[in-house]
Design a protein around this motif. Sequence first.
Motif, short mmCIF file in Angstrom:
data_model
loop_
_atom_site.label_atom_id
_atom_site.label_comp_id
_atom_site.label_asym_id
_atom_site.label_seq_id
_atom_site.Cartn_x
_atom_site.Cartn_y
_atom_site.Cartn_z
N GLU A 1 -80.02 73.05 14.87
CA GLU A 1 -78.85 73.36 14.05
C GLU A 1 -78.15 74.62 14.54
O GLU A 1 -78.80 75.63 14.85
N LEU B 1 -66.84 66.19 17.83
CA LEU B 1 -67.08 66.18 16.39
C LEU B 1 -66.14 67.15 15.68
O LEU B 1 -65.72 68.16 16.25
N PRO C 1 -66.93 68.73 12.32
CA PRO C 1 -67.85 68.84 11.17
C PRO C 1 -67.18 69.47 9.96
O PRO C 1 -66.13 70.12 10.05
N GLN C 2 -67.83 69.26 8.82
CA GLN C 2 -67.31 69.79 7.55
C GLN C 2 -67.20 71.32 7.62
O GLN C 2 -68.08 72.00 8.13
N SER D 1 -69.29 76.37 9.48
CA SER D 1 -69.46 74.94 9.72
C SER D 1 -70.76 74.73 10.49
O SER D 1 -71.02 75.43 11.48
N VAL E 1 -73.49 72.26 12.62
CA VAL E 1 -73.56 71.08 13.47
C VAL E 1 -74.99 70.88 13.94
O VAL E 1 -75.76 71.84 14.06
#
Length: 311
Positions: free
Chosen positions: A17, A47, A49-50, A68, A70
Amino acid sequence: ESVCCIQLTVGDNPLTERIVSWRSRPDSALLKEDAVRLIWISDVDTLYPQVNKKWIKSGGGEAIYYWSEVSVQEGVYRYAIETIDSIVSIVTKTPYYTTKVNNPDSLLILVLGDLQDKMINPETDSAVIQLAKAHNPDFILQLGDLIDRPHQDKWDIYFHSFEPLRMSVPMISIVGNHDYHKGVNKHPDERFFYTFPYFLDSLNHAPKIGCSCLNFGVTQLYILDSNQPIWYQFQQRAWLIEKLKNADKCTNRIVALHHPLRSARSKFNNLIVRWFYEGIVKMYNVKLVLAGHEHTNQTLTQEEAGGYNQI
């Protein structure tokens, strides 16, 4: 610039992560949910990501902090942050930054003590950067007092002086006494937790009790906040005991905190911290305790420290 203070750090599992955090000015465009995003590129995919955010008001003004998370595996990644002004349809993108995830079987961590003397000794930062270039670490572990005072100008000194490193090498930092607001209502600077979001609860995005457990496979790193008052240390002590009890598969246990359990200055220093944690690290076979604060070099062997190594 609308995006600044980018920091690469880690999630609860640093092997898989990564978290990118950054700060933006609270203008009208950046307040929109879709106005800012992280672009994360690997060899096989791109990507988006949120992105989470937190509006923070401090003595340095108001700003929005974003982060954020990932998932990663071994390889090379590029990322950038993009902001969109929906009114005039202008897209602003940072440069692409590169970071590498190495084989987890052979990791190198650069451990740094207090860094808040940048105003007194600016050569500190250049020495750290030279060390990082020479050894190419996978992570940097900083043992508290990252900044001199919890003021925005002190944060800006850190972000400016560590610009060659902070976007490419994940930094793990713990809370030191210089990262605190002083006075009757003594508390850590809120900006610290949103710069290093592994301290945040995943559900409500509020800071945890100031500690975190990072899992490096067979090695676990337990981060403590040794600056808090006694009633808080009881909670943190219970947290540490619970984590160590459930670490059966972990062969290497490391505790990191700001104040050393055994002081290099006086046997009477840090007595409360020693009382709360030394018996626990001995009982649960902690291999290594890392600490800063005293601005001196000290290494204690297991024999000298009574069952653990202290650096």
